[in-house]
Structure formats: structure tokens, C-alpha cells
Design a protein around this motif. Structure first.
Motif, mmCIF file in Angstrom:
data_model
loop_
_atom_site.group_PDB
_atom_site.id
_atom_site.type_symbol
_atom_site.label_atom_id
_atom_site.label_comp_id
_atom_site.label_asym_id
_atom_site.label_seq_id
_atom_site.Cartn_x
_atom_site.Cartn_y
_atom_site.Cartn_z
ATOM 1 N N THR A 1 -4.893 4.248 9.208
ATOM 2 C CA THR A 1 -4.202 3.194 9.979
ATOM 3 C C THR A 1 -2.998 3.777 10.720
ATOM 4 N N ARG B 1 -3.684 2.434 14.200
ATOM 5 C CA ARG B 1 -2.961 1.159 14.252
ATOM 6 C C ARG B 1 -3.928 -0.031 14.187
ATOM 7 N N SER B 2 -5.050 0.176 13.491
ATOM 8 C CA SER B 2 -5.967 -0.927 13.149
ATOM 9 C C SER B 2 -6.726 -0.458 11.906
ATOM 10 N N TRP B 3 -7.435 -1.392 11.242
ATOM 11 C CA TRP B 3 -8.120 -0.996 10.026
ATOM 12 C C TRP B 3 -9.448 -0.336 10.383
#
Lengths: 283, 254
Positions: free
Chosen positions: B109, B113-115
Motif C-alpha cells: 500500500t 496507495r490502494s489495497w
């Protein structure tokens, strides 16, 4: 009669397709609902849809629109949908904008919507011939899905599933740690609002067709079982969808052979899948 | 202090600029007219008693809380403009331990900056390098729910460092971590700072850690009670003003 023969009946085909469509979108949504501890949200929004259907039914009967051929104008979902979305916005605001917790915010919406639905359905004359009753909406009948309902459900399933898959990574990140996601520039308030609105649409449309109780089960039980079995969020998502699909097919088949209500059998099949997951799943 | 080529020569723009920040919750004043500039390459420890506004100050810097007055800039930009330049290690209490995730996914992440739905080989390699760097290479495939406090802290630190940030912000990173893990943590931070020339900002209750690891110390109790070199700021007078008694000054003088 075998299950293959049953599949030749249009009403059974419609029930199967509607159930599979709901299983996919409810599985994708349910992962975030369960992981955010919002299981009560499904119940709350499904009952909000019930209240909205009550308003819709009352308006249609009062305006003498029963039997109108103008699109969905004779279907209470036209009012239930915006009403559920409004309920979702109110719940989101109560959660973020006040000191109330989720369950309290949802509980307020839940109680008001049910009261509204019961009151308005009671005002509709029994001979109104609307084709929708309070009992239908609460307990539903997946075998009674009409062609127009099926198109609506499949369209919503395609759009909602595409949107949930598009937002999956961001929703997953914000679900894991809201603060961390915000520090990385994600607008988690807006994401939650979008999630609630998607939930309102999925739940209102599905509950209006298969009933409030079956919809709430689709939303929570497969995702909860998947949570007990999965090691990652991606696995949990795939499992939630798969368990929803399996329980739909198995539930319809079992209900056909035993000649028992289909919706209740699907819920009990989901429960039968949940029990071993709870007993033998990861701790 | 060595600065690597990637981060370039020291800039005249402060790594962190806090300008007359005031923040209230209802009637309670959390921060009152807080101002300071932190140069690039410094190691700042923010110390103060419970409820002094230390964590809130970090959240203002990150853009997680909006002050009623003033503003904070990171490398001259408002928070959130370039989040990739910042690595944040939050307090462990903010995350959900029941979340189905591995340490490797958490670290990724920091890159995406996302799963991650599917871990790509390059991301996996970067995550494992970051975990190895913090002494947690063996934890990559381990579920987060099965990590100890110290192991989790390492995973979070790897997540913050995997993007090679120029500013690392840590909110009480030693909470729930044993003494040895705590010292490993400070050593890792110093090592990262020496290697990259990065700036470190750490909220801590540990005045000894501030004294021995930080190059700058901010003593705060809603407002600034001292800011400067630790040997100057961690004096009896500053600490007595901030903490209300002399006990803390004695604690670090031994």
C-alpha cells in the motif's frame, strides 16, 4: 421432475438469474460491509427500501397510476430507490457529522422506515391490485421474479459490480485504515458516501424483488463465511461471491426437490456454508 | 550527514513549516499558535504530556485535521499535494486487526496507495526488500493478525520507507513495543536518515529517546514550550513549564 426439467420453466430461469446476479453484487459489497462492521447497514437500508416502497405504493394508488404503461411509473421502486439513497446519505451524515455510532444511526433510519412502510401499506385498499404487498416485500418470493424485475436486477448488478471492482483497491485501503488512506490523499469521506449509495441501490432493487430478509442474508452471510476462510481481502472477495453463487444454485435446487420456500432455503444453505467456516476457519 | 543523489542537495525550503496553527474541539484548545520550521535532514522529536496536542500536530501536518487558524506546509506544499514524498507510521491502535491481510500487502500500500488485489512480482520484491531492511523479511507472508506489536511496527515502518520518502512522520512508534524493539526502531530510523538524508519527525513520550536520537526537540503542551537542540530544550525549566513538574527533567538527567 428433475432439476433440468425445472430449468426449462421461465419462472425458474428468472429466479436463478436474479439470484446469481444478487449473489455477485452482494458478495462484492458484503466484503466491505462486514469488514467495516456495517452488517446492520444492510438491514437498515433494506428496511429503508421497505419504507420507500410503502411511499411509492401509496403514491401510485393515490394518483391512480395502477396499471400505467409508462415505464416504471407503476412500480414503487421508482420512489423506494431515491428514498433508500436518502436514507444512506442520512446514515452517512449521522456517522460522520454527529457523535452517533453506526448502529445507532442505522437503528434510527430502520425504525422510521419500517413504521412509515407499515403505516402507508395499511392505507392502501385491499382491492388496489398493485401487485406488491407488505408481506411480499418483507419475505419476498424469488420464484415470483418478473421479466421487468430481472432486467432491472441484471442491469444494476452489472453497473454496481463494475463500480465496486473499479473502487475495490481504494475501498480496501480505506477499510483497512481510514487515517492511513487519508494521509495518502484518498478522500475517504467521499468513498464511504459512494459505498453507501451503491449499497442503497443494490439493496433497494434486490429487496424490492426478493424481499428484505433474503437480501440482508445475501449481503452478510457469504461475506462473513468468506472472512473466516480467507487470508487476504482479494480471497475474501472471491469467496464471498462464490459462496453466494453456490448457495443460490444449491438453495433453489433443494427447495425444488423438497417443495419448500426458495428464499428461506437459500438463507439456510448460506447458513449451512457458514457453520463449517465458523468451526474450521482461520482464527 | 550524507544525502543520496535521489534526494538531492539540502534545500532552503523547510521540510516542515508550521505557521501559527491553532486548533480547538468545542471549548477545548488542542493547539494554540504553534509555529516552527524544520530544516531538511533533521530528526525532530515532539514531546509533551498526554493530551498536549502532539499527535494532533502531526495530523495537521499530514492534512488529516484542519486547524481553525494557521497552516502547515511540507516541502513548501500543503499536505496531500505530494503524499509520495511522505512516509507515515500511525499509532498502531488505528488499524483493524481482523482485516485479512499479509505484511507484504500492507507494505505494498506504500507503493500503490490502494489495497492490492494481486501482487505483482516487482511490488513483491520491493516489499520484501523493505521488510528485510527493517529486520522483518520473514514476515512477508504472515497474516497481520498474527504479528506481535514489535513485528507490526516493523511492517508499518517498512510500509512507510518502501516509497523512499523524504519526510518520515511517526506517531508514538514505540507504544506497545518492548525495549529492544524500541531501540532497533530508533537505529533503523537513524540508518535510513543517514543513507537518504531524509527528515524524521517522531511523536514520543520517551524523553531519553528524544535526548539521544533527535537533532531537534519540540516541547509542546498545546503551545510551544521549547524548540531547538535537545541539550538546550530538554532543560528543567522547559519541561517543568510543559509537564507541570520536574520529574521528567530528572528522568533524563541520569
Amino acid at each position: 421432475m428433475s432439476i433440468l426439467e425445472a430449468l426449462s420453466f421461465p419462472f425458474f430461469q428468472r429466479a436463478l438469474v436474479a439470484g446469481l446476479a444478487i449473489a455477485v453484487m452482494a458478495g462484492l459489497l458484503g466484503v466491505f460491509v462486514v469488514q467495516r462492521r456495517l452488517s446492520f447497514l444492510g438491514d437498515g437500508l433494506a428496511h429503508a427500501a421497505f419504507g420507500g416502497m410503502g411511499i411509492g405504493a401509496f403514491v401510485i394508488v393515490s394518483a391512480d397510476l395502477v396499471g400505467s404503461r409508462v415505464g416504471f411509473i407503476n412500480h414503487p421502486i421508482l420512489i423506494a430507490l431515491p428514498f433508500s439513497m436518502l436514507a444512506a446519505l442520512v446514515i452517512a451524515w449521522l456517522r460522520r457529522g454527529t457523535r452517533l455510532s453506526s448502529d445507532t444511526a442505522i437503528g434510527v433510519s430502520f425504525a422510521v422506515s419500517v413504521a412509515l412502510g407499515v403505516l402507508l401499506f395499511s392505507l392502501i385498499p385491499p382491492d388496489a391490485n398493485l401487485g406488491v404487498s407488505a408481506m411480499d416485500l418483507l419475505f419476498g418470493s424469488i420464484l415470483g421474479v418478473r421479466s421487468s424485475d430481472l432486467w432491472l436486477i441484471v442491469s444494476v448488478a452489472v453497473l454496481a459490480s463494475a463500480l465496486l471492482l473499479l473502487l475495490w483497491g481504494r475501498l480496501g485501503y480505506a477499510t483497512f485504515d481510514d487515517e492511513l488512506a487519508r494521509a495518502d490523499g484518498l478522500n475517504t469521506d467521499r468513498l464511504e458516501l459512494v459505498l453507501f449509495l451503491i449499497a442503497a441501490v443494490i439493496i433497494a432493487v434486490s429487496a424490492s424483488v426478493v424481499g428484505v430478509i433474503l437480501m440482508a442474508a445475501y449481503l452478510v452471510i457469504p461475506a462473513a463465511a468468506a472472512r473466516l476462510l480467507a487470508r487476504t481481502l482479494a480471497q475474501m472477495t472471491l469467496l464471498a461471491v462464490a459462496l453466494g453463487l453456490v448457495s443460490t444454485v444449491a438453495g433453489l435446487a433443494i427447495s425444488f426437490y423438497l417443495d419448500v420456500p426458495s428464499g428461506a432455503t437459500i438463507v439456510l444453505t448460506q447458513a449451512a456454508l457458514f457453520v463449517p467456516a465458523a468451526l474450521f476457519g482461520r482464527r | 550527514m550524507a544525502a543520496d543523489a535521489r534526494h538531492g542537495p539540502p534545500s532552503s525550503v523547510p521540510a516542515l513549516h508550521v505557521h501559527h496553527v491553532s486548533l480547538r474541539y468545542g471549548d477545548a484548545t488542542i493547539l494554540e499558535d504553534v509555529s516552527f520550521d524544520l530544516g531538511a535532514g533533521e530528526f525532530l522529536a515532539i514531546v509533551g504530556p498526554n493530551g498536549a496536542g502532539k499527535s494532533t500536530l502531526v495530523k495537521v501536518a499530514l492534512g488529516l485535521k484542519a486547524p481553525q487558524k494557521g497552516h502547515a506546509l511540507i516541502f513548501g506544499e500543503p499536505a496531500g499535494v505530494e503524499p509520495k514524498r511522505v512516509g507515515y507510521v500511525p499509532q498502531l491502535k488505528t488499524f483493524d486487526r481482523t482485516f485479512p491481510a499479509t505484511a507484504e500487502e500492507l507494505v505494498i500500500t506504500g507503493l500503490r496507495r490502494s489495497w492490492p488485489a494481486r501482487v505483482r512480482p516487482a511490488e513483491s520484491a520491493a516489499a520484501r526488500n523493505a521488510l528485510e531492511r527493517v529486520g522483518a523479511g520473514a514476515l512477508a507472508r504472515r497474516p497481520l493478525a498474527r504479528l506481535s506489536g514489535g513485528e507490526l511496527q516493523r511492517a508499518y515502518l517498512a510500509r512507510a520507507l518502501v516509497r523512499r520518502p523524504e519526510l518520515v512522520l511517526l506517531d508514538e512508534p514505540a507504544t506497545g513495543v518492548d525495549f529492544l524493539a524500541e531501540h532497533d526502531l530508533y537505529d533503523l530510523l537513524e540508518s535510513y536518515q543517514v543513507d537518504t538524508g531524509a527528515t524524521v519527525v517522531m511523536v514520543t513520550h520517551d524523553l531519553s529517546a528524544a535526548r539521544y536520537h533527535a537533532s531537534q526537540v519540540l516541547v509542546i503542551n498545546r503551545r510551544v514550550h521549547g524548540y531547538g537542540r535537545p541539550e538546550v530544550v530538554l532543560c528543567e525549566e522547559c519541561l517543568e513549564q510543559a509537564f507541570g513538574h520536574r520529574h521528567h527533567a530528572h528522568a533524563i538527567s541520569v
